[in-house]
Design an enzyme around this catalytic site. Structure first.
Site, mmCIF file in Angstrom:
data_model
loop_
_atom_site.group_PDB
_atom_site.id
_atom_site.type_symbol
_atom_site.label_atom_id
_atom_site.label_comp_id
_atom_site.label_asym_id
_atom_site.label_seq_id
_atom_site.Cartn_x
_atom_site.Cartn_y
_atom_site.Cartn_z
ATOM 1 N N ARG A 120 0.825 -1.213 0.000
ATOM 2 C CA ARG A 120 0.000 0.000 0.000
ATOM 3 C C ARG A 120 0.853 1.253 0.000
ATOM 4 O O ARG A 120 0.577 2.209 -0.720
ATOM 5 C CB ARG A 120 -0.920 0.003 1.227
ATOM 6 C CG ARG A 120 -1.707 1.293 1.404
ATOM 7 C CD ARG A 120 -2.522 1.279 2.680
ATOM 8 N NE ARG A 120 -3.492 0.210 2.669
ATOM 9 C CZ ARG A 120 -3.995 -0.341 3.770
ATOM 10 N NH1 ARG A 120 -3.592 0.051 4.966
ATOM 11 N NH2 ARG A 120 -4.894 -1.302 3.681
ATOM 12 N N TYR A 121 1.873 1.274 0.837
ATOM 13 C CA TYR A 121 2.744 2.445 0.940
ATOM 14 C C TYR A 121 3.940 2.269 -0.004
ATOM 15 O O TYR A 121 4.387 1.146 -0.245
ATOM 16 C CB TYR A 121 3.231 2.617 2.373
ATOM 17 C CG TYR A 121 2.115 2.799 3.382
ATOM 18 C CD1 TYR A 121 1.465 4.023 3.505
ATOM 19 C CD2 TYR A 121 1.729 1.752 4.210
ATOM 20 C CE1 TYR A 121 0.447 4.198 4.435
ATOM 21 C CE2 TYR A 121 0.716 1.919 5.146
ATOM 22 C CZ TYR A 121 0.073 3.140 5.256
ATOM 23 O OH TYR A 121 -0.927 3.305 6.179
ATOM 24 N N ARG A 124 7.201 0.270 1.630
ATOM 25 C CA ARG A 124 7.079 -0.836 2.584
ATOM 26 C C ARG A 124 5.971 -1.795 2.165
ATOM 27 O O ARG A 124 5.042 -1.404 1.461
ATOM 28 C CB ARG A 124 6.852 -0.305 3.993
ATOM 29 C CG ARG A 124 5.485 0.270 4.266
ATOM 30 C CD ARG A 124 5.515 1.349 5.333
ATOM 31 N NE ARG A 124 5.835 2.633 4.760
ATOM 32 C CZ ARG A 124 5.415 3.789 5.266
ATOM 33 N NH1 ARG A 124 4.707 3.810 6.372
ATOM 34 N NH2 ARG A 124 5.709 4.909 4.680
ATOM 35 N N CYS A 133 -3.267 -18.017 14.723
ATOM 36 C CA CYS A 133 -2.873 -17.275 15.919
ATOM 37 C C CYS A 133 -2.971 -18.195 17.131
ATOM 38 O O CYS A 133 -3.665 -19.217 17.088
ATOM 39 C CB CYS A 133 -3.774 -16.068 16.144
ATOM 40 S SG CYS A 133 -3.655 -14.799 14.851
ATOM 41 N N CYS A 137 -8.572 -12.755 18.629
ATOM 42 C CA CYS A 137 -9.249 -11.532 19.064
ATOM 43 C C CYS A 137 -10.574 -11.433 18.317
ATOM 44 O O CYS A 137 -10.602 -11.565 17.090
ATOM 45 C CB CYS A 137 -8.382 -10.320 18.761
ATOM 46 S SG CYS A 137 -6.675 -10.424 19.359
ATOM 47 N N CYS A 140 -10.872 -9.057 15.134
ATOM 48 C CA CYS A 140 -9.738 -9.203 14.211
ATOM 49 C C CYS A 140 -10.054 -8.621 12.828
ATOM 50 O O CYS A 140 -11.036 -9.002 12.189
ATOM 51 C CB CYS A 140 -9.373 -10.677 14.073
ATOM 52 S SG CYS A 140 -8.024 -10.972 12.912
ATOM 53 N N ARG A 142 -8.520 -9.198 10.144
ATOM 54 C CA ARG A 142 -8.379 -10.233 9.103
ATOM 55 C C ARG A 142 -9.182 -11.481 9.451
ATOM 56 O O ARG A 142 -8.762 -12.588 9.121
ATOM 57 C CB ARG A 142 -6.901 -10.581 8.897
ATOM 58 C CG ARG A 142 -6.086 -9.428 8.390
ATOM 59 C CD ARG A 142 -4.734 -9.824 7.842
ATOM 60 N NE ARG A 142 -3.965 -8.603 7.639
ATOM 61 C CZ ARG A 142 -2.982 -8.191 8.433
ATOM 62 N NH1 ARG A 142 -2.617 -8.934 9.458
ATOM 63 N NH2 ARG A 142 -2.375 -7.062 8.199
ATOM 64 N N ASP A 301 -11.263 -1.255 13.502
ATOM 65 C CA ASP A 301 -11.646 -1.283 12.091
ATOM 66 C C ASP A 301 -13.094 -1.749 11.929
ATOM 67 O O ASP A 301 -13.649 -2.441 12.794
ATOM 68 C CB ASP A 301 -10.717 -2.212 11.312
ATOM 69 C CG ASP A 301 -9.291 -1.678 11.234
ATOM 70 O OD1 ASP A 301 -9.118 -0.448 11.219
ATOM 71 O OD2 ASP A 301 -8.356 -2.503 11.217
ATOM 72 N N ASP A 338 -7.292 3.626 10.623
ATOM 73 C CA ASP A 338 -6.870 3.034 9.353
ATOM 74 C C ASP A 338 -8.046 3.225 8.400
ATOM 75 O O ASP A 338 -9.079 2.553 8.510
ATOM 76 C CB ASP A 338 -6.536 1.547 9.541
ATOM 77 C CG ASP A 338 -5.535 1.040 8.519
ATOM 78 O OD1 ASP A 338 -5.430 1.672 7.448
ATOM 79 O OD2 ASP A 338 -4.864 0.031 8.797
ATOM 80 N N LYS A 345 -3.181 4.688 7.432
ATOM 81 C CA LYS A 345 -3.361 5.194 8.794
ATOM 82 C C LYS A 345 -3.357 6.719 8.810
ATOM 83 O O LYS A 345 -2.435 7.354 8.299
ATOM 84 C CB LYS A 345 -2.261 4.653 9.713
ATOM 85 C CG LYS A 345 -2.232 3.141 9.800
ATOM 86 C CD LYS A 345 -1.058 2.655 10.632
ATOM 87 C CE LYS A 345 -0.935 1.141 10.554
ATOM 88 N NZ LYS A 345 -0.582 0.671 9.187
#
Length: 395
Positions: A120-121, A124, A133, A137, A140, A142, A301, A338, A345
């Site tokens: 995206r950037y 990076r 995981c 969470c 999450c 994702r 999000d 975000d 962000k």
């Protein structure tokens, strides 16, 4: 604040698993093998609410249920509103999708040149190296991918990601994420970090992980040696509430920092978890006591089924305002959203600038007092008649 945040008040011990041999308890593989992953596992130790029970039954279609024994000990089993409990035990709210919610709330799918890479950037990339995981969470970002409960069918393939990074010299920063990269074996991590270090234009390697929080037993001397070998490796962990700061986590963070791994923390602002100024102040103070720098406070999000966990973003602004000037500057995170759809962000700050004129910036400080910082505006700078000649100073 002291004495509430004194180390003597931090959790320690094996709790419900006090009869387990310490060598097992301190093994990250034992912790993974004995995770609570089913409704009956939870009901063996606690009484669930009807809301939680419905959420657990739905989890197989949304995001798998999994909690390590270590982290389960941090739950208040008698309090349905326990802030740790709210993060990892599913609720019926996950079954409902609000109009503004999305499967891919931050637009990762639109910026994936190859499987596992999000670019995206300009300088990076995000390198997704696993879909698993230690614990899950419930908010999450994702959840479409992680645990594969939604049949996303993601199978990490390191070589295509590495080849993309090798062929794009503008990439200087690689963030390993997933899932959680620290669930990879030592052998795989050693190989992956080694291959990244061979790429001349990669200057900065980061790992995003909640393993130190869910599974601090994973931070072994062997793993730390891998980080030393390929360092510097930077790490962002994810602690949301002071009750997650334990002696075991503190020890894991110390091992990482002694291995040369700088650690930052990324919290998510969550309703009835940490959307309170005093709770957030306690958290950031405990983080500094663990050698962890508070880095980001994220607005949750817009992931599907998260409305019951999302706090009002205006609360985040109030929290940052309440911290500035009232605690150590090192401990104040940057509050960000975000941007939905892939905008990246965006910092969301309290309004400290009253106005910018042609002559000055007019500002308010943490107390609301007004100050003026003038511009030079090419005005002539008067030199003191007592100042020594420049040539004299340079000789």
């Amino acid at each position: 604040m002291y004495p509430n945040d004194s180390l003597e008040n931090w959790h320690q011990g094996q709790g419900l698993w006090a009869d387990v041999p310490s060598e097992d308890w301190n093994s990250w593989k034992w912790q993974l093998k004995n995770r609570l992953t089913k409704l009956e596992h939870l009901e063996k130790h606690m009484k669930l609410t009807a809301d939680e029970r419905a959420g657990c039954l739905f989890a197989k279609d949304k995001l798998a249920l999994a909690i390590t024994p270590y982290f389960f000990n941090l739950i208040d089993r008698n309090d349905p509103n326990c802030p740790v409990r709210r993060q990892v035990i599913p609720r019926a709210g996950e079954m409902h999708t609000a109009p503004e919610e999305m499967l891919d709330p931050v637009g990762e799918e639109n910026t994936k040149p190859v499987d596992g890479i999000v670019h995206r950037y300009p300088d990076r990339v995000l390198f997704l190296v696993t879909d698993r995981c230690a614990s899950y969470c419930r908010y999450c970002t994702r959840s479409r991918l992680v645990s594969n409960a939604q049949d996303y069918n993601f199978h990490p393939e390191f070589e295509s990601g590495l080849e993309y990074i090798r062929s794009h010299p503008e990439i200087r920063d690689v963030l390993l994420s997933g899932g959680d990269p620290l669930l990879l074996s030592d052998r795989k991590l050693d190989h992956l970090l080694g291959e990244l270090r061979k790429i001349p234009h990669v200057e900065f390697i980061r790992i995003g992980s909640r393993i130190p929080v869910f599974l601090p037993q994973r931070i072994t001397p062997e793993l730390c040696e891998i980080f030393k070998k390929h360092g510097p490796i930077w790490m962002s962990i994810h602690v949301n509430h002071p009750n997650e700061c334990t002696h075991t986590l503190r020890n894991a963070c110390e091992q990482l920092t002694y291995a040369g791994v700088p650690i930052g923390n990324q919290s998510v602002l969550l309703r009835n978890v940490n959307d309170d100024a005093e709770v957030m102040k306690s958290l950031i103070h405990r983080l500094l006591m663990m050698r962890v720098r508070p880095y980001y406070l994220y607005q949750c999000d817009l992931i599907t089924g998260s409305a019951h966990l999302r706090a009002d973003p205006r609360k985040g602004i109030e929290i940052i305002r309440s911290l500035r000037g009232h605690t150590t500057g090192y401990s104040i995170p940057q509050f960000v959203i975000d941007a939905p759809g892939g905008g990246g962000k965006i910092p969301i700050n309290p309004d400290y600038i009253k106005e910018i004129t042609n002559e000055a910036i007019v500002m308010r400080n943490f107390s609301g007092d007004e100050y003026r910082y003038p511009f030079n505006n090419n005005t002539r700078i008067e030199q003191s008649p007592d100042a020594p000649e420049l040539e004299t100073i340079l000789m």
